[in-house]
Write a protein that holds these residues in place. Structure first.
Motif, short mmCIF file in Angstrom:
data_model
loop_
_atom_site.label_atom_id
_atom_site.label_comp_id
_atom_site.label_asym_id
_atom_site.label_seq_id
_atom_site.Cartn_x
_atom_site.Cartn_y
_atom_site.Cartn_z
N PRO A 119 14.42 0.89 3.31
CA PRO A 119 13.81 2.16 2.90
C PRO A 119 13.61 2.28 1.39
CG PRO A 119 16.07 2.50 3.67
CD PRO A 119 15.72 1.07 3.95
N GLU A 120 14.45 1.62 0.59
CA GLU A 120 14.31 1.74 -0.86
C GLU A 120 13.03 1.10 -1.39
OE1 GLU A 120 17.34 -1.62 -0.12
OE2 GLU A 120 16.71 0.21 0.83
N VAL A 121 12.39 0.27 -0.58
CA VAL A 121 11.16 -0.38 -1.01
C VAL A 121 10.07 0.64 -1.32
CG1 VAL A 121 9.26 -1.83 -0.17
CG2 VAL A 121 11.59 -2.61 0.05
N THR A 122 10.04 1.75 -0.62
CA THR A 122 9.00 2.75 -0.87
C THR A 122 9.44 3.83 -1.85
OG1 THR A 122 9.69 3.98 1.09
CG2 THR A 122 7.87 2.41 1.36
N ASP A 123 10.62 3.70 -2.42
CA ASP A 123 11.11 4.65 -3.42
C ASP A 123 10.48 4.30 -4.76
OD1 ASP A 123 12.46 6.27 -5.19
OD2 ASP A 123 14.46 5.53 -4.65
N ARG A 124 9.62 5.16 -5.25
CA ARG A 124 8.89 4.86 -6.50
C ARG A 124 9.81 4.66 -7.68
NH1 ARG A 124 2.96 6.92 -6.69
NH2 ARG A 124 2.33 6.10 -4.69
N ALA A 125 11.02 5.22 -7.63
CA ALA A 125 11.98 5.04 -8.73
C ALA A 125 12.43 3.58 -8.84
CB ALA A 125 13.20 5.94 -8.53
N GLY A 161 0.81 -1.21 0.00
CA GLY A 161 0.00 0.00 0.00
C GLY A 161 0.85 1.26 0.00
N ALA A 162 2.00 1.21 0.67
CA ALA A 162 2.90 2.37 0.69
C ALA A 162 3.48 2.64 -0.69
CB ALA A 162 4.02 2.14 1.71
N GLY A 191 15.14 -1.16 -8.82
CA GLY A 191 14.59 -2.00 -7.76
C GLY A 191 15.25 -3.36 -7.72
N HIS A 192 15.50 -3.95 -8.89
CA HIS A 192 16.20 -5.24 -8.93
C HIS A 192 17.61 -5.09 -8.37
CE1 HIS A 192 13.12 -6.68 -11.88
NE2 HIS A 192 13.28 -7.75 -11.14
#
Length: 137
Positions: free
Chosen positions: A49-55, A7-8, A68-69
Motif C-alpha cells: 500500500p505504501e507504493v501509492t503514498d505520494r509522501a 499510473g496510480a 520510499g527508500h
C-alpha cells in the motif's frame, strides 16, 4: 521484484500512462518467467500500500524519496524474515537528507526536471504519443 502501476502514483489519465503500463507488464512477465524457472525471493510492489503514498515519492514520481527508500528496505527485510533470515527491520521514519518542501521541489523542477523533460520530449515523446493514440483506438 514485480513492479506496480505507476499510473496510480503519477495521477495522470489512463491514456497517458497506458504505454508505460504496457512496458511494466512486459517487465513483470519477464520477472514471472525468471521466478518460475529459478525461484528465489521476490517482492510484488503492487501488493504494497505504501507504493501509492505520494509522501514516498520524489517530485518526479518515478524515484523514491527517503521515506520510499525506507519503505522498500523494510518490505525487503520483512520478506527476508519470512524466508527465515534473522535481521532487524529498518525504521520508516526519515532521519536524514533534505526535508521535502515546495521551494526545493520548484528548484529541482527548474534545474533538473524541465531540462530532462525537454531532452526526453524529443526522443521518447513521439513514441509515447504514437503508443497512447494506438492504445486509445
Amino acid at each position: 521484484m514485480r513492479w506496480h502501476d505507476h499510473g496510480a502514483v503519477l495521477g495522470r489519465p489512463r491514456v497517458v500512462v497506458r504505454p508505460m503500463q504496457e512496458r511494466i507488464a512486459v517487465l513483470n512477465e519477464v520477472d514471472d518467467e525468471l521466478y518460475a524457472t529459478y525461484g528465489g525471493l521476490r517482492l510484488d510492489l503492487a501488493l504494497r500500500p505504501e507504493v501509492t503514498d505520494r509522501a514516498c515519492w520524489s517530485i518526479d514520481r518515478f524515484h523514491p524519496f527517503e521515506r520510499g527508500h525506507r519503505a522498500l528496505a523494510r518490505a525487503w527485510a520483512e520478506r527476508l524474515r519470512e524466508a527465515g533470515f534473522e535481521l532487524p527491520l529498518p525504521g520508516l521514519d526519515p532521519c536524514g537528507g533534505c526535508p521535502p518542501g515546495r521551494r526545493r521541489d520548484v528548484a529541482w523542477m527548474v534545474t533538473e526536471g524541465a531540462p530532462w523533460f525537454g531532452r526526453r520530449a524529443r526522443d521518447l515523446g513521439p513514441w509515447a504519443v504514437r503508443r497512447a493514440l494506438a492504445v486509445a483506438r
